[in-house]
Design a protein around this motif. Structure first.
Motif, mmCIF file in Angstrom:
data_model
loop_
_atom_site.group_PDB
_atom_site.id
_atom_site.type_symbol
_atom_site.label_atom_id
_atom_site.label_comp_id
_atom_site.label_asym_id
_atom_site.label_seq_id
_atom_site.Cartn_x
_atom_site.Cartn_y
_atom_site.Cartn_z
ATOM 1 N N GLU A 48 -27.960 -23.766 -28.673
ATOM 2 C CA GLU A 48 -28.178 -22.363 -28.332
ATOM 3 C C GLU A 48 -27.010 -21.499 -28.790
ATOM 4 O OE1 GLU A 48 -28.480 -24.921 -26.296
ATOM 5 O OE2 GLU A 48 -30.682 -24.980 -26.140
ATOM 6 N N GLN A 49 -25.778 -21.988 -28.561
ATOM 7 C CA GLN A 49 -24.611 -21.223 -28.968
ATOM 8 C C GLN A 49 -24.508 -21.154 -30.487
ATOM 9 O OE1 GLN A 49 -22.571 -19.559 -26.764
ATOM 10 N NE2 GLN A 49 -21.870 -18.600 -28.684
ATOM 11 N N THR A 50 -24.899 -22.222 -31.166
ATOM 12 C CA THR A 50 -24.891 -22.223 -32.632
ATOM 13 C C THR A 50 -25.790 -21.129 -33.178
ATOM 14 O OG1 THR A 50 -24.421 -24.598 -32.734
ATOM 15 C CG2 THR A 50 -25.401 -23.602 -34.687
ATOM 16 N N VAL A 51 -26.982 -21.001 -32.594
ATOM 17 C CA VAL A 51 -27.919 -19.964 -33.030
ATOM 18 C C VAL A 51 -27.348 -18.576 -32.769
ATOM 19 C CG1 VAL A 51 -30.195 -18.949 -32.635
ATOM 20 C CG2 VAL A 51 -29.936 -21.437 -32.748
ATOM 21 N N LEU A 52 -26.789 -18.366 -31.575
ATOM 22 C CA LEU A 52 -26.233 -17.053 -31.222
ATOM 23 C C LEU A 52 -25.072 -16.687 -32.145
ATOM 24 C CD1 LEU A 52 -26.264 -17.234 -27.311
ATOM 25 C CD2 LEU A 52 -27.760 -15.871 -28.791
ATOM 26 N N ASP A 53 -24.219 -17.661 -32.449
ATOM 27 C CA ASP A 53 -23.091 -17.397 -33.345
ATOM 28 C C ASP A 53 -23.573 -16.997 -34.738
ATOM 29 O OD1 ASP A 53 -21.347 -18.019 -31.331
ATOM 30 O OD2 ASP A 53 -20.937 -20.062 -32.029
ATOM 31 N N ALA A 54 -24.583 -17.685 -35.235
ATOM 32 C CA ALA A 54 -25.106 -17.376 -36.572
ATOM 33 C C ALA A 54 -25.769 -16.003 -36.603
ATOM 34 C CB ALA A 54 -26.092 -18.462 -37.003
ATOM 35 N N GLN A 55 -26.494 -15.673 -35.553
ATOM 36 C CA GLN A 55 -27.130 -14.356 -35.500
ATOM 37 C C GLN A 55 -26.086 -13.252 -35.421
ATOM 38 O OE1 GLN A 55 -29.752 -14.833 -32.131
ATOM 39 N NE2 GLN A 55 -31.418 -15.654 -33.384
ATOM 40 N N SER A 56 -25.034 -13.468 -34.645
ATOM 41 C CA SER A 56 -23.958 -12.477 -34.561
ATOM 42 C C SER A 56 -23.270 -12.315 -35.907
ATOM 43 C CB SER A 56 -22.932 -12.909 -33.510
ATOM 44 O OG SER A 56 -23.515 -12.959 -32.223
ATOM 45 N N PHE A 57 -23.096 -13.432 -36.619
ATOM 46 C CA PHE A 57 -22.502 -13.385 -37.950
ATOM 47 C C PHE A 57 -23.299 -12.456 -38.858
ATOM 48 C CE2 PHE A 57 -23.314 -15.170 -42.219
ATOM 49 C CZ PHE A 57 -22.078 -14.997 -42.811
ATOM 50 N N GLU A 59 -25.460 -10.031 -37.987
ATOM 51 C CA GLU A 59 -25.477 -8.653 -37.508
ATOM 52 C C GLU A 59 -24.151 -7.947 -37.742
ATOM 53 O OE1 GLU A 59 -26.557 -9.281 -33.484
ATOM 54 O OE2 GLU A 59 -28.693 -9.634 -33.920
ATOM 55 N N LEU A 60 -23.045 -8.665 -37.576
ATOM 56 C CA LEU A 60 -21.725 -8.055 -37.731
ATOM 57 C C LEU A 60 -21.347 -7.829 -39.185
ATOM 58 C CD1 LEU A 60 -19.715 -10.053 -35.027
ATOM 59 C CD2 LEU A 60 -20.455 -7.660 -34.915
ATOM 60 N N ASN A 61 -22.069 -8.471 -40.090
ATOM 61 C CA ASN A 61 -21.737 -8.355 -41.506
ATOM 62 C C ASN A 61 -22.818 -7.634 -42.311
ATOM 63 O OD1 ASN A 61 -19.102 -9.938 -42.006
ATOM 64 N ND2 ASN A 61 -20.279 -11.329 -40.697
ATOM 65 N N GLY A 62 -23.528 -6.743 -41.647
ATOM 66 C CA GLY A 62 -24.464 -5.869 -42.355
ATOM 67 C C GLY A 62 -25.756 -6.517 -42.773
ATOM 68 N N MET A 63 -26.168 -7.580 -42.078
ATOM 69 C CA MET A 63 -27.424 -8.254 -42.416
ATOM 70 C C MET A 63 -28.283 -8.463 -41.155
ATOM 71 S SD MET A 63 -26.065 -11.173 -45.127
ATOM 72 C CE MET A 63 -24.830 -11.816 -43.985
ATOM 73 N N PRO A 64 -28.516 -7.406 -40.362
ATOM 74 C CA PRO A 64 -29.286 -7.598 -39.113
ATOM 75 C C PRO A 64 -30.695 -8.108 -39.360
ATOM 76 C CG PRO A 64 -29.046 -5.257 -39.645
ATOM 77 C CD PRO A 64 -28.136 -6.005 -40.559
ATOM 78 N N GLU A 68 -32.369 -13.677 -37.623
ATOM 79 C CA GLU A 68 -33.202 -14.805 -37.218
ATOM 80 C C GLU A 68 -33.133 -15.934 -38.254
ATOM 81 O OE1 GLU A 68 -34.773 -15.163 -34.367
ATOM 82 O OE2 GLU A 68 -33.963 -13.232 -33.702
ATOM 83 N N LEU A 69 -33.111 -15.564 -39.532
ATOM 84 C CA LEU A 69 -33.015 -16.552 -40.589
ATOM 85 C C LEU A 69 -31.721 -17.357 -40.468
ATOM 86 C CD1 LEU A 69 -33.817 -17.827 -43.343
ATOM 87 C CD2 LEU A 69 -32.653 -15.898 -44.448
ATOM 88 N N HIS A 312 -13.207 -12.386 -50.092
ATOM 89 C CA HIS A 312 -12.752 -11.009 -50.205
ATOM 90 C C HIS A 312 -13.491 -10.058 -49.262
ATOM 91 C CE1 HIS A 312 -10.900 -12.727 -53.777
ATOM 92 N NE2 HIS A 312 -10.114 -11.673 -53.810
ATOM 93 N N GLY A 313 -14.127 -10.617 -48.238
ATOM 94 C CA GLY A 313 -14.725 -9.803 -47.188
ATOM 95 C C GLY A 313 -16.066 -9.187 -47.521
ATOM 96 N N LYS A 314 -16.647 -9.543 -48.672
ATOM 97 C CA LYS A 314 -17.947 -8.984 -49.073
ATOM 98 C C LYS A 314 -19.040 -9.974 -48.670
ATOM 99 C CE LYS A 314 -15.651 -6.609 -52.892
ATOM 100 N NZ LYS A 314 -15.571 -6.392 -54.361
ATOM 101 N N ILE A 315 -19.218 -10.108 -47.346
ATOM 102 C CA ILE A 315 -20.064 -11.164 -46.796
ATOM 103 C C ILE A 315 -21.522 -11.002 -47.211
ATOM 104 C CG2 ILE A 315 -20.795 -12.330 -44.691
ATOM 105 C CD1 ILE A 315 -17.835 -12.637 -45.298
ATOM 106 N N ALA A 316 -22.064 -9.792 -47.062
ATOM 107 C CA ALA A 316 -23.478 -9.571 -47.392
ATOM 108 C C ALA A 316 -23.735 -9.797 -48.881
ATOM 109 C CB ALA A 316 -23.897 -8.158 -46.982
#
Length: 618
Positions: A48-57, A59-64, A68-69, A312-316
């Motif tokens: 559950e925490q793995t899923v939440l961490d990935a979803q936050s990743f 959302e926080l990096n411009g890919m809301p 879910e993916l 270089h911080g360009k995650i998306a």
């Protein structure tokens, strides 16, 4: 050697987990599988925490829209061998993962295009080597360095000048080109750096062809070497960062395949222009611009490295680049998120962000230092084995044993063809037999064949065929052994063993080692050939093959079928522990099993992937 009590030992313990005792027979079975286990950091948290961490990743990096993916992809990355048991996956995603598992070589067009283009860029180096190889037969006469009748050098100084002209591209590649890689990559990215070096390597061969003095030729090749060094340190990294782990060795090995293809094409060009008279050497040197021109034009259509963008911080942008290189969104998200998780682990070990701080880390941080041991070993081993005395001077060697200049060019063409043909099988061996195994097998063979070639030079009676035939035969056998081992492994291994943060610095150092010693070899061989005789020179390099074998045994660790991120844990095992295991466990087993023909079980590995251990224990 490493000190187990080094200040970073507490970090290493976080990256490598020794198997814990279990009830019943499981403990013994677990120990029989591996002494240390490559741990997946995603398993440190609950599903559950793995899923939440990935979803936050996401959302926080411009890919809301991808949250879910990434949640589903994280579950796949958490336990990649059991994806079929995940109810969260759609039928389409499960089918894509199954197809990927069952079809090792399947990949999107962009992946194959990008890897193939980088491979073509590798041909530049091979072509440059063989252009000078053929030109060595005539440019010394054109510049007054050799007698036009006897073709002997007019002085010892002239002999050193020819060696320096051949060597300078490798000296500047190792001492200048390799160390401008970091700033070029930082400001221009992997693609931009490759484009810049492609422009240099398009202009300088043409400049070499128009040289009016040996000083002018020297200057053109001086600049050419800078471009070669910068390209050699970036293209293998770019390929490794794009390739899937399951076939990374084979895909990145296209570098070596196309280096030897460049060698062969360069020899073809030498033969094609041999009858053009006084300008033949100019055409031989100038023709090397062809592959670099293709590289410079084609790189515009490739995606940037996902890991460079991540760094270089360009995650998306990094994810979208990875998506172009993978067949399905779930595969791209899985690979990209797992890379990000391990990248964050690497940041915990990073001591500094500056160029020199990161370069020093290659020697100071135990995990990176061990990778440096391995990379430096395979890079210097490529020069110690003696292959480049053939690549640089084969035409001169064959002429000196009795061939005419034309026959020497054709014999060199055969040498190039042998390299191409016998590099191809290694595409399939490097990810199954492994890098370490191939080098351990082939170094002794290279020693034997090179020594035999040198001793064959002593035969001075019988027909010309009886004198020359054994030399050519053993040179070709030596080349086959090289093509099945050290040749493909050196750049492949060096490109993959360093962590993301220090990858440019680590590869720069490895390229520095490789090219600097190539320059020393190229510079000294003409004089060595005169002073020690060809037999002595060949025997000298045959002996170096044995030394290289011991270096590989001690410092080169197996990396087959591990992700670039999982290699962090491979190099977390202290060197002293690793060598002790190889000497006291693996080597006795190998001798008993294959020399004494005893049917004894294989001993536990020093390190194994966690998924494999669990599969065996089930």
């Amino acid at each position: 050697m490493d000190d187990k009590s080094s200040p970073d030992s507490h970090n290493e313990k976080e990256m490598i987990r020794a198997p814990e005792p279990e009830k019943g027979d499981a403990s013994g079975r677990r120990q029989s599988v591996a002494l240390n286990i490559v741990e997946n950091p995603l398993k440190r948290t609950t599903r559950e925490q793995t899923v939440l961490d990935a979803q936050s990743f996401a959302e926080l990096n411009g890919m809301p829209e991808q949250a879910e993916l990434f949640g589903r992809a994280a579950l796949v990355a958490r336990d990649p061998e059991k994806f079929e048991m995940l109810d969260e996956l759609s039928g389409d995603e499960r089918a894509a993962l199954t197809y990927e598992r069952d079809h090792k070589w399947h990949g999107p067009t962009m992946l194959w295009y990008s890897i193939g283009l980088c491979a073509i860029g590798a041909a530049t180096q091979g072509w440059d080597q063989t252009g000078s190889n053929g030109a060595n037969l005539s440019f010394p006469v054109a510049f007054g360095l050799a007698d036009p009748v006897t073709e002997e050098f007019v002085s010892d100084r002239a002999e050193w000048i020819v060696g320096l002209i051949n060597a300078i591209i490798f000296l500047t590649a190792g001492l200048i080109g390799a160390f401008i890689v970091d700033p070029l990559n930082y400001y221009f990215g992997r693609r931009g750096e490759i484009f810049i070096t492609a422009c240099i390597l398009t202009a300088t061969p043409i400049g070499s062809g128009f040289a009016q003095s040996w000083e002018g030729l020297f200057a053109a090749r001086f600049v050419m070497g800078i471009g070669i060094g910068a390209k050699n340190a970036t293209v293998p990294i770019y390929s490794a960062e794009m390739a899937p782990a399951r076939i990374r060795g084979a895909l990145v090995m296209f570098w070596q395949l196309w280096v030897v293809a460049g060698i062969f094409l360069g020899f073809c060009a030498n033969v094609i222009v041999k009858d053009t008279g006084d300008i033949s050497w100019r055409l031989q040197l100038g023709s090397a611009f062809i592959p670099s021109l293709v590289l410079g034009v084609g790189i515009f259509f490739c995606p940037e490295s996902p890991r460079w963008l991540m760094k270089h911080g360009k995650i998306a942008k990094g994810y979208h680049s990875m998506r172009r290189l993978r067949d399905h969104p779930i595969i791209g998200a899985r690979d990209y998120y797992y890379s990000y998780v391990i990248y964050k682990e690497e940041l915990k070990l990073a001591r500094g962000a500056g160029y020199f701080a990161r370069m020093w880390d290659c020697f100071a941080v135990p995990r990176i230092r061990r990778a440096n041991y391995g990379a430096s070993t395979v890079m210097i081993g490529q020069q110690m084995c003696g292959i480049n005395i053939i690549s640089f001077y084969s035409s001169s060697i064959f002429r000196d044993v009795g061939y005419t200049a034309e026959q020497a060019l054709y014999a060199s063409l055969g040498y190039g063809a042998v390299q191409v043909v016998f590099t191809i099988p290694t595409l399939f061996l490097i990810d199954t037999k492994g890098r370490r195994t191939l080098t351990l097998i082939t170094f002794p063979l290279m020693c034997i064949f090179l020594l035999a070639a040198g001793l064959s030079l002593l035969k001075d009676d019988g027909s010309r065929g009886e004198q020359i035939g054994p030399v050519v035969l053993f040179v070709y056998l030596f080349t086959i052994a090289y093509s099945l081992g050290e040749g493909p492994v050196a750049f492949q291994y060096s490109a993959e063993v360093f962590p993301t943060i220090q990858r440019e610095q680590g590869m720069a150092w490895a390229v520095c080692v490789n090219n600097t010693f190539a320059g020393v070899l190229s510079l000294t061989f003409p004089r060595m050939n005169t002073v020690m005789t060809p037999t002595g020179a060949f025997g000298f390099y045959a002996g170096l093959n044995l030394i290289a074998w011991f270096m590989v045994f001690c410092f080169v660790r197996e990396t087959k079928q591990l992700t670039l991120e999982e290699l962090d844990q491979v190099f977390s095992v202290p060197t002293s522990s690793y060598i002790n295991h190889e000497l006291t466990v693996w080597l006795p087993w190998f001798l008993k099993r294959y020399f004494l023909r005893k049917n004894i079980p294989k001993p536990p590995l020093i390190l194994e992937k966690e998924e494999h251990v669990e599969k065996v224990l089930e």
